[in-house]
Design an enzyme around this catalytic site. Structure first.
Site, short mmCIF file in Angstrom:
data_model
loop_
_atom_site.label_atom_id
_atom_site.label_comp_id
_atom_site.label_asym_id
_atom_site.label_seq_id
_atom_site.Cartn_x
_atom_site.Cartn_y
_atom_site.Cartn_z
CD GLU A 219 -50.51 -41.10 41.88
OE1 GLU A 219 -50.27 -40.49 40.82
OE2 GLU A 219 -51.45 -40.80 42.64
CB CYS A 253 -43.28 -39.35 37.79
SG CYS A 253 -43.74 -38.55 39.34
#
Ligand code: NAD
Length: 446
Positions: A219, A253
């Site tokens: 990720e 993010c």
């Protein structure tokens, strides 16, 4: 990091290679019994969720002190971790029947892998770390978890709380510098790596994992575009975009990191974003009157400040903010930027901080092409008074998650996966278990 905690940070333990080996040996020893007892796993996950609920007021101040985020966000992050434990405790591990007739019964079942490595970044150590732990433990794997050296203490604390409810060796938390990471990802006992962090580190880990084909979930970073159509309400859109882009001081993010606004709406929406930025109070995250804390660390502050200084030198403009705040701590003004284009570094790169570039477009197809002209593919959003039309546009954005009229809505039952360089594999939902298991096909004749 808050200045007040620097001395605490300096004393955070650093695991030696020998201690790391001991953690892997413990995880390996614990794996056979743990992987066989599904009822015990589900009960343990529920127990951890309850224990974390009781520990919110113990953990949240530690997270705020070492990470910088405001206390209410720290509490939300811990509640998010609770939700992950409960979700996976309740989830049936999917079995897929392939054939069921007079001749054959066959199905695909998922089998746990062994010791899993979880490595996390500094921006949301508890929600990211515990999402990995909950999924791995539910799948039947054991875990060696390493938080970032910039925010290790809350993870050590939560690890201690959780391991009291688990058999010895099932969950091991090690802290230390970046150098520990490669020792973990190349360790012979590691069967699975789940990594959240930067693209650069993710690529190194992928190379390590390939040596003996360890399973891998990545990720990684994002540079989410938000596209705002001409019919969007400027006040509603500004409030939604600002909250998503600036919460945790932009260190998320899947925050919107570049905004493309229909030309006719541009002046009104920029004004509304500026008003949001000016109203947000910046300060120590432990102060209940503060909306935004500092950046987590000096290199990140310097990076964001450098991007902002660079764009001003190249003709861009900070309509509000634009500067590091004098005094102790890593504080930067909330900054809205105009006069830039897709080649400007703060548009082309992930800023991961409180500075948001906003650009106008006159042609929607062109705006979609600009949103997609990147190696990043984590998230995105489309804002409009017409959600149906916005959904059609969302489908054309090359990102793992695209929202309509919101951004950054995350939950454990939703699959989360980056496209392009933003990741590999999925976290969340039933498919999140796939990454911590291998498929086994079972076939029998009637
Ligand atoms: P980073 O890659 O520098 O560090 C992340 C972790 O990896 C840390 O624990 C670090 O010690 C460890 N590490 C460093 N070098 C390693 C190596 N060679 N092998 C193994 N481990 C190593 O990232 P960061 O600066 O802590 O975090 C910020 C980045 O994380 C941003 O790019 C952000 O977008 C990304 N991020 C992504 C997600 C997501 O879910 N996609 C979520 C949060 C943050």
């Amino acid at each position: 990091m808050n200045p007040a905690t620097e001395s605490v940070f300096a004393t955070a333990p650093a695991a030696s290679p020998g201690q790391l080996d001991a953690a892997f040996a413990a995880a390996d020893r614990a794996f056979p019994a743990w992987s066989r007892d599904e009822d015990a796993r589900r009960a343990a996950l529920r127990g951890i969720a309850d224990a974390l609920v009781r520990a919110v007021e113990e953990v949240a101040p530690v997270l705020t002190a070492e990470q910088g985020k405001i206390l209410s966000e720290s509490r939300r992050e811990i509640s998010g971790a609770v939700a992950w434990f409960r979700y996976y405790a309740d989830l049936e591990i999917p079995r897929q029947i392939v054939q069921d007739d007079d001749r054959v019964f066959s199905e695909v079942v998922r089998r746990p892998l062994g010791p899993a490595v979880a490595i996390t970044p500094w921006n949301a150590p508890i929600s990211i770390g515990m999402a990995k732990v909950a999924t791995a433990l539910r799948a039947g794997d054991t875990v060696v978890l390493k938080p970032s050296p910039y925010a290790p203490l809350s993870t050590l604390l939560v690890g201690r709380i959780a391991s009291q409810l688990l058999p010895a060796g099932v969950l091991n938390v090690v802290s230390g510098s970046d150098e520990l990471g490669p020792l973990m990802t190349s360790h012979p006992l590691t069967r699975k790596i789940s990594f959240t962090g930067s693209i650069a580190t993710g690529k190194k880990i992928a190379a390590d994992a390939s040596q003996d084909l360890k399973r891998l979930t990545l990720e990684l970073g994002g540079n989410d575009a938000a596209i705002v159509l001409a019919d969007a309400d400027p006040e509603f859109t500004a409030a939604g975009l600002f909250a998503a882009a600036f919460s945790n001081t932009g260190q998320v993010c899947v925050a919107p990191k570049r905004i493309y606004i229909a030309q006719s709406l541009y002046p009104a929406l920029v004004d509304a974003l500026v008003a949001q930025a000016r109203a947000a109070r910046i300060g120590n995250g432990a102060d209940p009157d503060v909306d935004l804390g500092p950046l987590n660390n000096r290199p990140q502050l310097d990076y964001v400040a450098g991007l902002v200084a660079g764009l001003v030198a190249a003709g861009g403009r900070a309509v509000t903010g634009g500067s590091v705040i004098d005094g102790p701590g890593y504080f930067h003004e909330s900054t809205i930027i105009t006069g830039v284009d897709d080649t400007t570094r703060i548009v082309a790169e992930e800023q991961f901080g409180p500075a948001l570039p906003v650009m106008a477009y006159s042609d929607l197809d062109d705006a979609i092409a600009r949103a997609n002209a990147t190696e990043y593919g984590l998230g995105g959003s489309v804002w409009s008074a017409d959600p149906e039309r916005a959904t059609q546009i969302a489908a054309r954005i090359e990102a793992g998650t695209v929202w309509v009229n919101t951004h950054k809505a995350l939950a454990p039952h939703q699959p989360f996966a980056g496209r392009k360089w933003s990741g590999q594999g999925t976290e969340g939902g039933p498919s999140g278990l796939d990454g911590f298991t291998d498929a086994q096909f079972l076939y029998r004749t009637r």
